[in-house]
Design a protein around this motif. Structure first.
Motif, PDB file in Angstrom:
ATOM      1  N   TYR A 144      55.105  94.077  58.282  1.00 26.79           N
ATOM      2  CA  TYR A 144      54.123  93.411  57.420  1.00 26.79           C
ATOM      3  C   TYR A 144      54.471  93.596  55.943  1.00 26.79           C
ATOM      4  CZ  TYR A 144      51.170  92.809  61.566  1.00 26.79           C
ATOM      5  OH  TYR A 144      50.685  92.443  62.785  1.00 26.79           O
TER       6      TYR A 144
ATOM      7  N   ASP B 191      44.031  81.129  65.210  1.00 25.45           N
ATOM      8  CA  ASP B 191      44.619  81.613  66.474  1.00 25.45           C
ATOM      9  C   ASP B 191      43.829  81.007  67.627  1.00 25.45           C
ATOM     10  OD1 ASP B 191      46.640  84.109  67.236  1.00 25.45           O
ATOM     11  OD2 ASP B 191      45.201  83.627  68.823  1.00 25.45           O
ATOM     12  N   ILE B 192      44.505  80.828  68.749  1.00 18.03           N
ATOM     13  CA  ILE B 192      43.887  80.141  69.891  1.00 18.03           C
ATOM     14  C   ILE B 192      42.970  81.073  70.703  1.00 18.03           C
ATOM     15  CG2 ILE B 192      45.692  80.558  71.627  1.00 18.03           C
ATOM     16  CD1 ILE B 192      45.508  77.480  72.187  1.00 18.03           C
TER      17      ILE B 192
ATOM     18  N   ASP C 162      43.691  75.731  68.510  1.00 18.28           N
ATOM     19  CA  ASP C 162      45.108  75.488  68.709  1.00 18.28           C
ATOM     20  C   ASP C 162      45.664  75.054  67.348  1.00 18.28           C
ATOM     21  OD1 ASP C 162      47.376  74.471  70.692  1.00 18.28           O
ATOM     22  OD2 ASP C 162      47.055  72.951  69.165  1.00 18.28           O
ATOM     23  N   VAL C 163      46.790  75.630  66.930  1.00 18.60           N
ATOM     24  CA  VAL C 163      47.331  75.345  65.590  1.00 18.60           C
ATOM     25  C   VAL C 163      47.548  73.846  65.396  1.00 18.60           C
ATOM     26  CG1 VAL C 163      49.463  75.516  64.232  1.00 18.60           C
ATOM     27  CG2 VAL C 163      48.342  77.583  65.043  1.00 18.60           C
TER      28      VAL C 163
ATOM     29  N   ASP D 163      53.626  82.838  62.660  1.00 16.54           N
ATOM     30  CA  ASP D 163      54.039  83.937  63.546  1.00 16.54           C
ATOM     31  C   ASP D 163      53.759  83.525  64.992  1.00 16.54           C
ATOM     32  OD1 ASP D 163      54.720  86.315  64.695  1.00 16.54           O
ATOM     33  OD2 ASP D 163      53.224  87.534  63.673  1.00 16.54           O
TER      34      ASP D 163
ATOM     35  N   GLN E 263      50.403  93.866  67.290  1.00 23.60           N
ATOM     36  CA  GLN E 263      51.813  94.267  67.394  1.00 23.60           C
ATOM     37  C   GLN E 263      51.927  95.520  68.260  1.00 23.60           C
ATOM     38  OE1 GLN E 263      54.375  92.605  66.328  1.00 23.60           O
ATOM     39  NE2 GLN E 263      53.444  91.134  64.919  1.00 23.60           N
TER      40      GLN E 263
ATOM     41  N   THR F 123      45.812  90.284  60.972  1.00 28.36           N
ATOM     42  CA  THR F 123      46.420  91.377  60.196  1.00 28.36           C
ATOM     43  C   THR F 123      47.087  90.867  58.910  1.00 28.36           C
ATOM     44  OG1 THR F 123      48.156  91.154  61.835  1.00 28.36           O
ATOM     45  CG2 THR F 123      46.825  93.122  61.974  1.00 28.36           C
TER      46      THR F 123
ATOM     47  N   PHE G  90      48.814  81.293  63.765  1.00 29.64           N
ATOM     48  CA  PHE G  90      49.045  82.215  64.888  1.00 29.64           C
ATOM     49  C   PHE G  90      48.713  83.633  64.382  1.00 29.64           C
ATOM     50  CE2 PHE G  90      52.102  78.731  65.084  1.00 29.64           C
ATOM     51  CZ  PHE G  90      51.901  78.215  66.350  1.00 29.64           C
TER      52      PHE G  90
HETATM   53  C1  LIG Z   1      53.239  86.859  67.834  1.00 29.15           C
HETATM   54  S1  LIG Z   1      51.501  86.724  67.894  1.00 29.15           S
HETATM   55  C2  LIG Z   1      51.147  86.833  66.174  1.00 29.15           C
HETATM   56  C3  LIG Z   1      49.960  87.644  65.796  1.00 29.15           C
HETATM   57  C4  LIG Z   1      49.750  88.112  64.374  1.00 29.15           C
HETATM   58  N1  LIG Z   1      50.442  87.375  63.366  1.00 29.15           N
HETATM   59  C5  LIG Z   1      49.984  89.599  64.238  1.00 29.15           C
HETATM   60  O1  LIG Z   1      50.966  90.019  63.621  1.00 29.15           O
HETATM   61  O2  LIG Z   1      49.172  90.372  64.775  1.00 29.15           O
HETATM   62  C6  LIG Z   1      51.286  85.063  68.324  1.00 29.15           C
HETATM   63  C7  LIG Z   1      49.834  84.606  68.367  1.00 29.15           C
HETATM   64  O3  LIG Z   1      49.843  83.209  68.596  1.00 29.15           O
HETATM   65  C8  LIG Z   1      48.659  82.874  69.306  1.00 29.15           C
HETATM   66  N2  LIG Z   1      48.872  81.522  69.863  1.00 29.15           N
HETATM   67  C9  LIG Z   1      49.667  81.133  70.879  1.00 29.15           C
HETATM   68  N3  LIG Z   1      49.675  79.796  71.020  1.00 29.15           N
HETATM   69  C10 LIG Z   1      48.848  79.301  70.052  1.00 29.15           C
HETATM   70  C11 LIG Z   1      48.453  77.988  69.670  1.00 29.15           C
HETATM   71  N4  LIG Z   1      48.895  76.918  70.317  1.00 29.15           N
HETATM   72  N5  LIG Z   1      47.620  77.843  68.635  1.00 29.15           N
HETATM   73  C12 LIG Z   1      47.153  78.951  67.977  1.00 29.15           C
HETATM   74  N6  LIG Z   1      47.491  80.216  68.299  1.00 29.15           N
HETATM   75  C13 LIG Z   1      48.330  80.398  69.314  1.00 29.15           C
HETATM   76  C14 LIG Z   1      48.495  84.010  70.289  1.00 29.15           C
HETATM   77  O4  LIG Z   1      47.155  84.134  70.694  1.00 29.15           O
HETATM   78  C15 LIG Z   1      48.977  85.213  69.449  1.00 29.15           C
HETATM   79  O5  LIG Z   1      47.876  85.871  68.853  1.00 29.15           O
END
Ligand SMILES: C[S@@+](CC[C@H](N)C(=O)[O-])C[C@H]1O[C@@H](n2cnc3c(N)ncnc32)[C@H](O)[C@@H]1O
Length: 478
Positions: free
Chosen positions: A316, A361-362, A388-389, A409, A306, A344, A339
């Motif tokens: 959080y 997370d990707i 990938d989610v 998220d 963040q 965190t 994601f």
């Molecule tokens: C808004 S951030 C959220 C991070 C975390 N929740 C935090 O508060 O630190 C979005 C996250 O989604 C991940 N992301 C983007 N596309 C994705 C996908 N298709 N599958 C998994 N993760 C993905 C990015 O790498 C990023 O870390």
């Protein structure tokens, strides 16, 4: 102004009379058929602006801001250099709050068809620090600069931020912007001079040639340190003395320098991809540390963290409050942190409950950081996967009906339709949807409502003062 002036490519002058979601200023032209609406992003009620028409439709036109000709009566003078990344810095924070809250709630009504949004609206959480709050900045080099005093373009060497509405012109940052580290930004000019004096050219975006491309900086508030990354092409790289550059940066920042990285990137695009590549560590270490809610996080350059860490604690806290609300048996089921970035939220939940937490997370680096952070924080009930989610949920169908709580998220573009479908199939009773884009979150609400979820509470968090962006946390239950 006449409707005839609204032609693609024309520069028009308008007065903004209203502001819509996402900081889109609105101007109107009276016509015999009713109002013709002109949208100019990053402008505010009361400003007189010049803007380039980029799309002309029957009832409205989309424009790009060229210049603010007259300030709004609501704006105040600020001692910072105006930058395109903080278009509302002259507006008092109370005014920003009012417009963010009103326009966001409107989006939930309009796009999410959430007619009881006022009833479920919980809190507007303000940023504890309004200025100098960011922990990451990306500065661009360009061979095409813009002189803010003479208001003219120049060929040469610039380091700062892109001029509004362009991807090729950079305005030198002569003094701090008010949103990042004051001391660092006031020294940026010295880094620019050093690079310019090396004789190697800044990147020329239209010609796609040159050497210096980006300077990315991450800050640790805990240690008051900075991690820098210089991104260059490899053209004439042998002519650049990296040892001398390192000595210069070490001398300039002293103890505040946590590490210095160099990345070669020959990608001709101007996207996030152009900032990444294989890193060489020139000095110090490649990560910085940050503390959040009593936990410790090690963060590399690529990992999402963040950008406003003090406000992220409030974000959080609210997320955890929602995850636990009416969820006394959270520890009986699995909690998914989708994601998860550097893990965190998942780690905070794991530290407060006995639930098994799974984070996905990707970005592999982010997951590496998440795993190391969990060990450092002595948290055992959490497992992280780099995937990938959508693919992850497809490959692990055994989780269906075992998940009690899901934290979502996604990035600004939101979750893909396919992945949301899979999330819904998991049949969790509680979903806490954190979003940095209320418009995509509102879009996804319809699917969640159709699947039997009810929106119980929603809070907005001012993670990004002086921009139109706002973070939203929504609690869904079924
Ligand atoms: C808004 S951030 C959220 C991070 C975390 N929740 C935090 O508060 O630190 C979005 C996250 O989604 C991940 N992301 C983007 N596309 C994705 C996908 N298709 N599958 C998994 N993760 C993905 C990015 O790498 C990023 O870390």
């Amino acid at each position: 102004m006449e409707l005839a002036e609204i032609k693609r490519g024309n520069i028009i002058t308008v007065t903004i009379t209203d502001t819509a979601f996402g900081g889109k200023g609105i101007a109107k032209i009276n016509t015999p058929d009713g109002d013709y609406v002109i949208f100019v992003p990053n402008t505010f009620t009361g400003q007189k602006v010049s803007a380039r028409v980029v799309k002309r439709r029957k009832k409205h036109a989309e424009c790009k801001l060229v210049e603010i000709i007259e300030k709004s009566h609501l704006e105040e003078d600020m001692p910072f250099q105006p930058i395109s990344g903080a278009p509302f810095i002259n507006l008092p924070i109370a005014v920003q709050k009012e417009f963010k809250k009103d326009t966001c709630l409107n989006v939930y009504k309009r796009i999410g068809r959430c007619n009881n949004i006022e009833e479920v609206f919980d809190k507007y959480i303000e940023s504890p620090e309004v200025f100098h709050y960011r922990n990451k900045m990306e500065y661009s080099f360009s061979a095409i600069g813009y002189d803010l005093k003479t208001k003219e373009e120049f060929d040469g060497f610039a380091l700062g931020f892109k001029k509004r509405g362009t991807w090729w012109i950079v305005e030198n940052l002569e003094k701090e912007s008010g949103i990042f580290d004051e001391e660092f930004e006031n020294k940026l000019n010295l880094i620019k001079s050093y690079c310019e004096n090396s004789g190697l050219p800044a990147w020329h975006p239209p010609k796609k040639v040159g050497f210096f491309r980006y300077l990315v900086v991450r800050k640790s508030y805990k240690d008051n340190q900075l991690l820098l990354k210089l991104v260059t092409s490899d053209t004439n790289i042998e002519k650049f003395d990296f040892k001398a550059f390192t000595d210069f940066v070490v001398n300039l920042l002293g103890d505040r320098l946590a590490g210095l990285l160099h990345t070669i990137n020959n990608d001709i695009g101007d996207n996030a991809q152009s900032r990444i590549g294989d890193d060489t560590l020139l000095y110090g270490k490649s990560t910085i540390n940050e503390d959040l809610l009593g936990l410790s996080f090690e963060i590399s350059m690529q990992s999402f963290f963040q950008t406003n860490p003090k406000c992220a604690e409030l974000l959080y806290n609210k997320t955890i409050e929602y995850a636990l609300e009416g969820n006394e048996n959270i520890s009986d089921g699995v909690v998914m942190d989708l994601f998860c970035g550097t893990g965190t939220i998942g780690q905070i939940i794991a530290s407060k409950t006995n639930a098994k937490v799974i984070g996905v997370d990707i970005v592999e680096e982010a997951i590496e950081n998440a795993k190391e952070n969990a060990i450092k924080n002595n948290i055992q009930n959490v497992e992280f996967f780099a995937a990938d989610v959508n693919k992850f949920l497809f490959e692990y169908p055994e989780y269906q009906n075992k998940i009690g709580t899901i934290i979502l998220d996604p990035p600004r573009a939101g979750i893909s339709g396919k992945a949301l479908k899979r999330v819904i199939e998991l049949n969790a009773k509680h979903i806490v949807y954190v979003s940095c884009n209320p418009a995509t979150q509102a879009r996804d609400m319809e699917d969640l409502f159709s699947a039997g979820y009810e929106l119980k509470k929603l809070s907005l968090v001012d993670q990004f003062p002086h921009t139109s962006h706002v973070e939203a946390i929504a609690l869904f239950q079924k």
